[in-house]
Design a protein around this motif. Structure first.
Motif, PDB file in Angstrom:
ATOM      1  N   GLY A 530       0.734  -1.195  -0.185  1.00  0.00           N
ATOM      2  CA  GLY A 530      -0.028   0.106   0.256  1.00  0.00           C
ATOM      3  C   GLY A 530       0.739   1.283   0.154  1.00  0.00           C
ATOM      4  N   ALA A 531       2.084   1.204  -0.088  1.00  0.00           N
ATOM      5  CA  ALA A 531       3.036   2.298  -0.131  1.00  0.00           C
ATOM      6  C   ALA A 531       2.850   3.106  -1.498  1.00  0.00           C
ATOM      7  CB  ALA A 531       4.189   2.225   0.139  1.00  0.00           C
ATOM      8  N   GLU A 532       2.669   4.403  -1.469  1.00  0.00           N
ATOM      9  CA  GLU A 532       2.346   5.028  -2.814  1.00  0.00           C
ATOM     10  C   GLU A 532       3.599   5.752  -3.132  1.00  0.00           C
ATOM     11  OE1 GLU A 532      -1.189   7.354  -2.749  1.00  0.00           O
ATOM     12  OE2 GLU A 532      -2.606   5.957  -2.240  1.00  0.00           O
ATOM     13  N   VAL A 533       4.538   5.321  -4.119  1.00  0.00           N
ATOM     14  CA  VAL A 533       5.741   5.712  -4.459  1.00  0.00           C
ATOM     15  C   VAL A 533       5.713   6.538  -5.650  1.00  0.00           C
ATOM     16  CG1 VAL A 533       8.225   5.426  -4.386  1.00  0.00           C
ATOM     17  CG2 VAL A 533       6.545   3.920  -2.921  1.00  0.00           C
ATOM     18  N   LEU A 534       6.356   7.794  -5.537  1.00  0.00           N
ATOM     19  CA  LEU A 534       6.545   8.617  -7.096  1.00  0.00           C
ATOM     20  C   LEU A 534       8.275   8.702  -7.036  1.00  0.00           C
ATOM     21  CD1 LEU A 534       5.769  10.517  -9.372  1.00  0.00           C
ATOM     22  CD2 LEU A 534       6.188  12.332  -7.501  1.00  0.00           C
ATOM     23  N   ILE A 535       8.713   8.121  -8.448  1.00  0.00           N
ATOM     24  CA  ILE A 535      10.072   8.372  -8.874  1.00  0.00           C
ATOM     25  C   ILE A 535      10.097   9.257  -9.797  1.00  0.00           C
ATOM     26  CG2 ILE A 535      12.064   7.062  -9.718  1.00  0.00           C
ATOM     27  CD1 ILE A 535      11.109   6.037  -7.282  1.00  0.00           C
ATOM     28  N   HIS A 536      10.673  10.421  -9.375  1.00  0.00           N
ATOM     29  CA  HIS A 536      10.860  11.661 -10.497  1.00  0.00           C
ATOM     30  C   HIS A 536      12.309  12.095 -10.737  1.00  0.00           C
ATOM     31  CE1 HIS A 536      10.697  15.778 -11.779  1.00  0.00           C
ATOM     32  NE2 HIS A 536       9.167  15.814 -11.887  1.00  0.00           N
ATOM     33  N   ILE A 537      12.596  11.642 -12.072  1.00  0.00           N
ATOM     34  CA  ILE A 537      13.937  11.696 -12.459  1.00  0.00           C
ATOM     35  C   ILE A 537      14.140  13.061 -13.028  1.00  0.00           C
ATOM     36  CG2 ILE A 537      15.583  10.862 -14.125  1.00  0.00           C
ATOM     37  CD1 ILE A 537      13.302   8.322 -14.388  1.00  0.00           C
ATOM     38  N   GLY A 538      14.946  13.822 -12.353  1.00  0.00           N
ATOM     39  CA  GLY A 538      15.392  15.241 -12.749  1.00  0.00           C
ATOM     40  C   GLY A 538      14.599  16.273 -12.195  1.00  0.00           C
ATOM     41  N   ILE A 539      14.966  17.550 -12.511  1.00  0.00           N
ATOM     42  CA  ILE A 539      14.199  18.657 -12.313  1.00  0.00           C
ATOM     43  C   ILE A 539      13.924  19.426 -13.328  1.00  0.00           C
ATOM     44  CG2 ILE A 539      14.266  20.870 -10.655  1.00  0.00           C
ATOM     45  CD1 ILE A 539      16.047  19.471  -8.828  1.00  0.00           C
ATOM     46  N   ASP A 540      12.529  19.730 -13.590  1.00  0.00           N
ATOM     47  CA  ASP A 540      11.919  20.243 -14.859  1.00  0.00           C
ATOM     48  C   ASP A 540      12.316  19.567 -16.083  1.00  0.00           C
ATOM     49  OD1 ASP A 540      11.146  22.558 -13.405  1.00  0.00           O
ATOM     50  OD2 ASP A 540      13.218  23.631 -13.191  1.00  0.00           O
ATOM     51  N   THR A 541      12.605  18.265 -15.957  1.00  0.00           N
ATOM     52  CA  THR A 541      12.791  17.678 -17.304  1.00  0.00           C
ATOM     53  C   THR A 541      11.668  17.105 -17.752  1.00  0.00           C
ATOM     54  OG1 THR A 541      12.972  15.691 -15.563  1.00  0.00           O
ATOM     55  CG2 THR A 541      15.078  16.387 -16.228  1.00  0.00           C
ATOM     56  N   VAL A 542      10.524  17.592 -17.388  1.00  0.00           N
ATOM     57  CA  VAL A 542       9.351  17.541 -18.278  1.00  0.00           C
ATOM     58  C   VAL A 542       9.467  18.292 -19.441  1.00  0.00           C
ATOM     59  CG1 VAL A 542       7.949  19.602 -17.090  1.00  0.00           C
ATOM     60  CG2 VAL A 542       6.852  17.672 -18.270  1.00  0.00           C
ATOM     61  N   GLU A 543      10.354  19.303 -19.311  1.00  0.00           N
ATOM     62  CA  GLU A 543      10.646  20.195 -20.609  1.00  0.00           C
ATOM     63  C   GLU A 543      11.078  19.487 -21.784  1.00  0.00           C
ATOM     64  OE1 GLU A 543      12.275  23.812 -19.401  1.00  0.00           O
ATOM     65  OE2 GLU A 543      10.950  24.162 -17.572  1.00  0.00           O
ATOM     66  N   LEU A 544      11.565  18.584 -21.308  1.00  0.00           N
ATOM     67  CA  LEU A 544      12.735  17.829 -22.385  1.00  0.00           C
ATOM     68  C   LEU A 544      11.487  17.071 -23.314  1.00  0.00           C
ATOM     69  CD1 LEU A 544      15.607  16.463 -20.452  1.00  0.00           C
ATOM     70  CD2 LEU A 544      15.586  18.114 -22.057  1.00  0.00           C
ATOM     71  N   ASP A 545      10.305  16.897 -23.008  1.00  0.00           N
ATOM     72  CA  ASP A 545       9.166  16.352 -23.629  1.00  0.00           C
ATOM     73  C   ASP A 545       9.564  14.777 -24.009  1.00  0.00           C
ATOM     74  OD1 ASP A 545       6.844  16.028 -24.834  1.00  0.00           O
ATOM     75  OD2 ASP A 545       7.286  16.889 -26.765  1.00  0.00           O
ATOM     76  N   GLY A 546      10.146  14.020 -23.088  1.00  0.00           N
ATOM     77  CA  GLY A 546      10.525  12.608 -23.350  1.00  0.00           C
ATOM     78  C   GLY A 546      12.180  12.293 -24.112  1.00  0.00           C
ATOM     79  N   ARG A 547      12.529  13.534 -24.592  1.00  0.00           N
ATOM     80  CA  ARG A 547      13.949  13.304 -25.043  1.00  0.00           C
ATOM     81  C   ARG A 547      14.877  12.707 -24.018  1.00  0.00           C
ATOM     82  NH1 ARG A 547      16.439  18.345 -27.068  1.00  0.00           N
ATOM     83  NH2 ARG A 547      14.860  19.370 -25.517  1.00  0.00           N
ATOM     84  N   TYR A 548      15.752  11.552 -24.372  1.00  0.00           N
ATOM     85  CA  TYR A 548      16.486  10.786 -23.497  1.00  0.00           C
ATOM     86  C   TYR A 548      16.074  10.279 -22.333  1.00  0.00           C
ATOM     87  CZ  TYR A 548      18.976  15.336 -25.290  1.00  0.00           C
ATOM     88  OH  TYR A 548      19.387  16.215 -25.871  1.00  0.00           O
ATOM     89  N   PHE A 549      14.908   9.763 -22.524  1.00  0.00           N
ATOM     90  CA  PHE A 549      14.148   8.990 -21.468  1.00  0.00           C
ATOM     91  C   PHE A 549      13.658   7.813 -22.265  1.00  0.00           C
ATOM     92  CE2 PHE A 549      14.511  12.927 -19.140  1.00  0.00           C
ATOM     93  CZ  PHE A 549      14.700  12.670 -18.068  1.00  0.00           C
TER      94      PHE A 549
END
Length: 629
Positions: A530-549
């Protein structure tokens, strides 16, 4: 340990044999000259069992192994076909890219390293013989003494011959021509003439009477000059006669040139160096001792300690003694003492074992495993050792201690310090070792780091707790240190952040993928408990729009702990101007008691957080724990 497997993994880590220009080893390190250091995966190599650390110094890529370095180098040499990669063209190209100091240090280390162990053994033998005579076990007229003395002193007497061979190999000239040149310098007839101060002439040109036995600088200069003459002669003579005429004219030109010009010049340089060292030492011996005692291991770290070797050996040749070696032994013993302090204080089994073994190797003169594996890694013990070394060095220097023969600075070298200042050496060594131990024990272990590593190890699960693992290799930092207020304020929940050294993100729990962001920079997971875990890679990397991921899982997919879920190119992300820190957040933090104590380094996926579910009847719960690896 499977040394062949380790050698193969190291070879892969440095970029394969095609990325190696040259490779050799010293007492504790594999030393590489790489064509492109950026191709080497330092983190991968440092994570290998059997590797202490990696050092980049003096233009070399150095893999610190410890006492088993020769066992690793042998299969490495076979796997990498090192003799074929060690060619003139690549070496010359590499050298042109390096500054003069790095080239000089690389030259000196490669010249002395092959016979360093034998030289140390011969020096200790001479010291033991002096001890045996002093306590009456032998006389200098006995047959046993004369045979053993010939074995010990003969090494140093014919030292120019050994140096000629290794220097010629390094400079890519005919090794046997270089050796013939060295034997000219120590030829008995010429030695006798020089000893009687007679002057001979070479076609009317006077030859200054100089003795070259046990010397260092003259033969190194001679081989250096030969390295410029030999290529010219190879161009002059056709291939059919080159193998005979090039050596012939090399000897005919270099022998008189060395005796008339190069040798006396080298001898003068040696005399100047010895006089300079003596002047500084005699002016303020205690200060000189304190400085060397404090900073010698710093010189070792940067590889510049090799520049002292010719000076110390030259001192013994010109003065009959060296004042530096006893002080260096003090610096070595201070590191051994610091390692003992860590051994006595640390509760971490791995660190305790490493520190214990490091004490023994440091006492014998091998300090790299101690420095990189223990004292420098924990920082404060290294500083404690430097303080202890300075005080012990001041005592040894102030007593004007001398070494009668060259050997590795260690407790084994003690017999070579017999004579003037011997008592001060004993006191200096004892003070450095004991003070290094005491200072480290009381002040050398940081509670925020080493105590964490030693006192909160999780070896078993506790009933009622849920355990999260670090999702990526790297350095764990407090979440409050993240340069993003949303995460650092913990408004989204508690957790940890990792400065990654890997490109693979793994699931910290067994559970189900609850959210997959199209940009690949974030993944949501619900654990089976039941633990809800968020893994967030980098800061503001949403701006890369998926590049390099690259997302490796889908929504609602079942995953196991340690299973790869995202792969990203952290170097590309960094180059694009984004922070690559990876955050692991427990978004339903209110459902748990979480105590996170980060700030350590991970090498494998290990437990980092335990979550104790709240009990409304009893608010006293288990706290989160971290496992340091």
């Amino acid at each position: 340990m499977d040394y062949k497997l380790l050698a193969n993994e190291i070879l892969s880590g440095v970029g394969g044999k095609e990325n190696i220009n040259t490779a050799w080893h010293c007492a504790t390190r594999l030393r590489f000259k790489l064509k492109d250091e950026s191709k080497a995966d330092t983190q991968k190599i440092e994570n290998l069992d059997g590797v202490v650390t990696v050092v980049k110094s003096a233009g070399q890529y150095q893999v610190v192994i410890g006492n088993a370095v020769a066992k690793v180098f042998e299969p490495l040499a076979q796997l990498a076909d090192l003799e074929n990669t060690d060619n003139q063209d690549t070496e010359t190209t590499t050298n042109k890219k390096e500054n003069i100091m790095n080239r000089f240090i690389g030259f000196i280390s490669s010249v002395f390293t092959p016979f360093l162990g034998a030289m140390a053994g011969a020096g200790i033998l001479k010291g033991l013989l002096a001890l045996f005579v002093a306590i009456g076990w032998l006389t200098d007229k006995s047959g046993a003494y004369q045979i053993w003395y010939a074995a010990g002193d003969g090494f140093f007497y014919f030292l120019p011959v050994l140096l000629a061979f290794t220097a010629a190999k390094r400079l890519k000239v005919n090794q046997f021509v270089a050796v013939a040149l060295a034997t000219t310098l120590v030829y008995p007839t010429l030695v006798a003439i020089s000893g009687s101060a007679q002057t001979i002439n070479f076609f009317g040109i006077p030859v200054i009477p100089t003795t070259y036995t046990s010397s260092v600088i003259p033969i190194l200069l001679a081989v250096w000059v030969l390295s410029y003459l030999e290529p010219v002669l190879n161009k002059v003579f056709p291939e059919a006669v080159r193998n005979i005429f090039t050596p012939l004219f090399s000897l005919m030109i270099m022998a008189p040139l060395t005796m008339i010009v190069v040798g006396p010049l080298g001898a003068s340089v040696g005399t100047l160096l010895s006089s300079g060292v003596s002047a500084i030492y005699n002016t303020a011996p205690a200060v000189a001792g304190a400085i060397l005692g404090a900073f010698w291991q710093v010189f070792v770290i940067f590889g510049v300690h090799w520049t002292f070797v010719p000076v110390m050996m030259n001192n013994i040749s010109k003065l009959g003694y060296d004042p530096l070696l006893p002080i260096l032994s003090v610096a070595v013993l201070s590191q051994a003492g610091a390692a003992l302090g860590v051994f006595l204080k640390s509760k971490d089994k791995k660190m305790k074992s490493l520190a214990g073994s490091s004490v023994a190797t440091a006492v014998l003169g091998i300090t790299e495993p101690t420095i990189y594996g223990v004292t420098l890694k924990l920082k404060r013990p290294f500083i404690c050792a430097a303080i202890a070394g300075a005080i012990g060095g001041a005592i040894a220097g102030g007593g004007q201690a001398h070494a009668s023969s060259f050997t590795l600075p260690s407790l084994l070298a003690l017999p070579t310090y017999l004579g003037s200042g011997f008592t001060s050496v004993i006191i200096g060594l004892a003070v450095a070792f004991i003070l290094g131990t005491v200072l480290t024990y009381f002040f050398g272990i940081q509670r925020s780091k080493e105590t964490l590593a030693s006192s909160v190890v999780v070896n078993e699960k506790k009933p009622g707790n849920e355990y999260l693992a670090v999702p990526i290799e790297g350095t764990i930092i407090p979440l409050k240190n993240v340069k993003d207020e949303v995460f650092s304020s913990e408004v989204m929940g508690q957790g940890v952040a990792i400065v990654p050294t890997s490109n693979i993100v793994k699931s910290p729990v067994e559970g189900t993928i609850s959210a997959v962001y199209p940009t690949g920079h974030a993944i949501g997971i619900i654990s089976k408990d039941g633990a809800e875990v968020l893994i967030h890679i980098g800061i503001d990397t949403v701006e890369l729009d998926g590049r390099y991921f690259t997302t490796l899982v889908q929504q609602n997919q079942k995953v196991t702990q340690g299973e790869a879920i995202v792969e990203f190119d952290r170097e590309a992300v960094k180059t694009a101007g984004f922070d690559t820190t990876v955050m692991m957040i427990v978004t339903n933090t209110p459902d748990y008691n979480i105590s996170v104590t980060p700030d350590t380094t991970t090498k494998d996926t290990q437990w980092v957080i335990s979550l104790a579910e709240k009990n409304t009847k009893n608010e006293t719960m288990d706290q989160g724990e971290i496992k340091h690896v």
